[in-house]
Write a protein that holds these residues in place. Structure first.
Motif, PDB file in Angstrom:
ATOM      1  N   SER A   7       0.833  -1.206   0.000  1.00 58.05           N
ATOM      2  CA  SER A   7       0.000   0.000   0.000  1.00 58.05           C
ATOM      3  C   SER A   7       0.865   1.252   0.000  1.00 58.05           C
ATOM      4  CB  SER A   7      -0.917   0.008   1.218  1.00 58.05           C
ATOM      5  OG  SER A   7      -1.813  -1.059   1.157  1.00 58.05           O
ATOM      6  N   ALA A   8       1.971   1.199   0.719  1.00 58.46           N
ATOM      7  CA  ALA A   8       2.863   2.359   0.789  1.00 58.46           C
ATOM      8  C   ALA A   8       3.558   2.616  -0.538  1.00 58.46           C
ATOM      9  CB  ALA A   8       3.893   2.146   1.895  1.00 58.46           C
ATOM     10  N   VAL A   9       3.774   1.586  -1.342  1.00 56.28           N
ATOM     11  CA  VAL A   9       4.387   1.771  -2.657  1.00 56.28           C
ATOM     12  C   VAL A   9       3.538   2.722  -3.497  1.00 56.28           C
ATOM     13  CG1 VAL A   9       4.913   0.626  -4.854  1.00 56.28           C
ATOM     14  CG2 VAL A   9       5.635  -0.411  -2.728  1.00 56.28           C
ATOM     15  N   LYS A  10       2.228   2.602  -3.383  1.00 55.32           N
ATOM     16  CA  LYS A  10       1.313   3.410  -4.181  1.00 55.32           C
ATOM     17  C   LYS A  10       1.342   4.888  -3.807  1.00 55.32           C
ATOM     18  CE  LYS A  10      -1.709  -0.543  -4.656  1.00 55.32           C
ATOM     19  NZ  LYS A  10      -2.937  -1.190  -4.227  1.00 55.32           N
ATOM     20  N   THR A  11       1.794   5.194  -2.591  1.00 55.09           N
ATOM     21  CA  THR A  11       1.819   6.586  -2.144  1.00 55.09           C
ATOM     22  C   THR A  11       3.227   7.157  -2.003  1.00 55.09           C
ATOM     23  OG1 THR A  11       1.740   5.884   0.168  1.00 55.09           O
ATOM     24  CG2 THR A  11      -0.364   6.315  -0.910  1.00 55.09           C
ATOM     25  N   THR A  12       4.233   6.343  -2.254  1.00 53.80           N
ATOM     26  CA  THR A  12       5.611   6.826  -2.154  1.00 53.80           C
ATOM     27  C   THR A  12       5.972   7.570  -3.430  1.00 53.80           C
ATOM     28  OG1 THR A  12       6.175   4.951  -0.742  1.00 53.80           O
ATOM     29  CG2 THR A  12       8.007   6.125  -1.763  1.00 53.80           C
ATOM     30  N   LYS A  13       6.410   8.787  -3.284  1.00 57.48           N
ATOM     31  CA  LYS A  13       6.610   9.675  -4.428  1.00 57.48           C
ATOM     32  C   LYS A  13       7.578   9.112  -5.465  1.00 57.48           C
ATOM     33  CE  LYS A  13       7.598  14.420  -5.646  1.00 57.48           C
ATOM     34  NZ  LYS A  13       7.945  15.756  -5.188  1.00 57.48           N
ATOM     35  N   VAL A  14       8.733   8.593  -5.046  1.00 59.76           N
ATOM     36  CA  VAL A  14       9.709   8.113  -6.024  1.00 59.76           C
ATOM     37  C   VAL A  14       9.220   6.863  -6.752  1.00 59.76           C
ATOM     38  CG1 VAL A  14      11.708   9.100  -4.875  1.00 59.76           C
ATOM     39  CG2 VAL A  14      11.009   6.781  -4.322  1.00 59.76           C
ATOM     40  N   CYS A  15       8.239   6.180  -6.184  1.00 60.66           N
ATOM     41  CA  CYS A  15       7.695   4.983  -6.837  1.00 60.66           C
ATOM     42  C   CYS A  15       6.588   5.309  -7.829  1.00 60.66           C
ATOM     43  CB  CYS A  15       7.178   4.005  -5.791  1.00 60.66           C
ATOM     44  SG  CYS A  15       8.455   3.359  -4.693  1.00 60.66           S
ATOM     45  N   THR A  16       5.951   6.440  -7.662  1.00 60.57           N
ATOM     46  CA  THR A  16       4.826   6.778  -8.517  1.00 60.57           C
ATOM     47  C   THR A  16       5.192   7.727  -9.650  1.00 60.57           C
ATOM     48  OG1 THR A  16       4.189   8.557  -7.010  1.00 60.57           O
ATOM     49  CG2 THR A  16       3.121   6.422  -6.700  1.00 60.57           C
ATOM     50  N   GLU A  17       6.316   8.396  -9.553  1.00 62.05           N
ATOM     51  CA  GLU A  17       6.705   9.293 -10.646  1.00 62.05           C
ATOM     52  C   GLU A  17       7.562   8.555 -11.659  1.00 62.05           C
ATOM     53  OE1 GLU A  17      10.575  11.386  -8.578  1.00 62.05           O
ATOM     54  OE2 GLU A  17       8.625  12.316  -8.308  1.00 62.05           O
ATOM     55  N   GLN A  18       7.300   8.787 -12.916  1.00 63.54           N
ATOM     56  CA  GLN A  18       8.051   8.153 -13.999  1.00 63.54           C
ATOM     57  C   GLN A  18       8.395   9.170 -15.046  1.00 63.54           C
ATOM     58  OE1 GLN A  18       9.296   5.127 -14.269  1.00 63.54           O
ATOM     59  NE2 GLN A  18       8.317   4.160 -12.557  1.00 63.54           N
TER      60      GLN A  18
END
Length: 75
Positions: A64-75
Motif C-alpha cells: 500500500s505504501a508503494v502506491k503513495t511513495t513519491k519516487v515509486c509513482t513518478e516516472q
C-alpha cells in the motif's frame, strides 16, 4: 519432570512468537530500472535503495505504501 516439560513448552512458545514478530518488509527501488518492489530482507547491495518509511510489519502495508511513495509513482 513436569517442570522440565513446562519450561520447554514456554521456551518453544517464546521463540515462536519472536520469529513471527520478526517479519519485516522493505520498499526498495532499483537504481537502473527505477522500479519499486517489496522485499522481506533488507537489501545489502548498492544497486537498490530503501525508500518509504523504512520497515513495514506486513507485506500488505508495504504494498500500500508503494502506491503513495513519491519516487515509486513518478516516472
Amino acid at each position: 519432570m513436569k517442570k522440565l516439560i513446562l519450561c520447554g513448552a514456554l521456551a518453544a512458545f517464546a521463540l515462536g512468537i519472536q520469529a513471527a514478530s520478526a517479519a519485516e518488509f522493505y520498499i526498495v527501488r532499483d537504481a537502473t530500472t527505477k522500479k519499486c518492489t517489496v522485499v522481506d530482507t533488507k537489501p545489502t547491495t548498492t544497486t537498490t535503495t530503501v525508500v518509504g518509511n523504512g520497515v513495514y510489519k506486513t507485506k500488505t502495508e508495504a504494498e500500500s505504501a508503494v502506491k503513495t511513495t513519491k519516487v515509486c509513482t513518478e516516472q
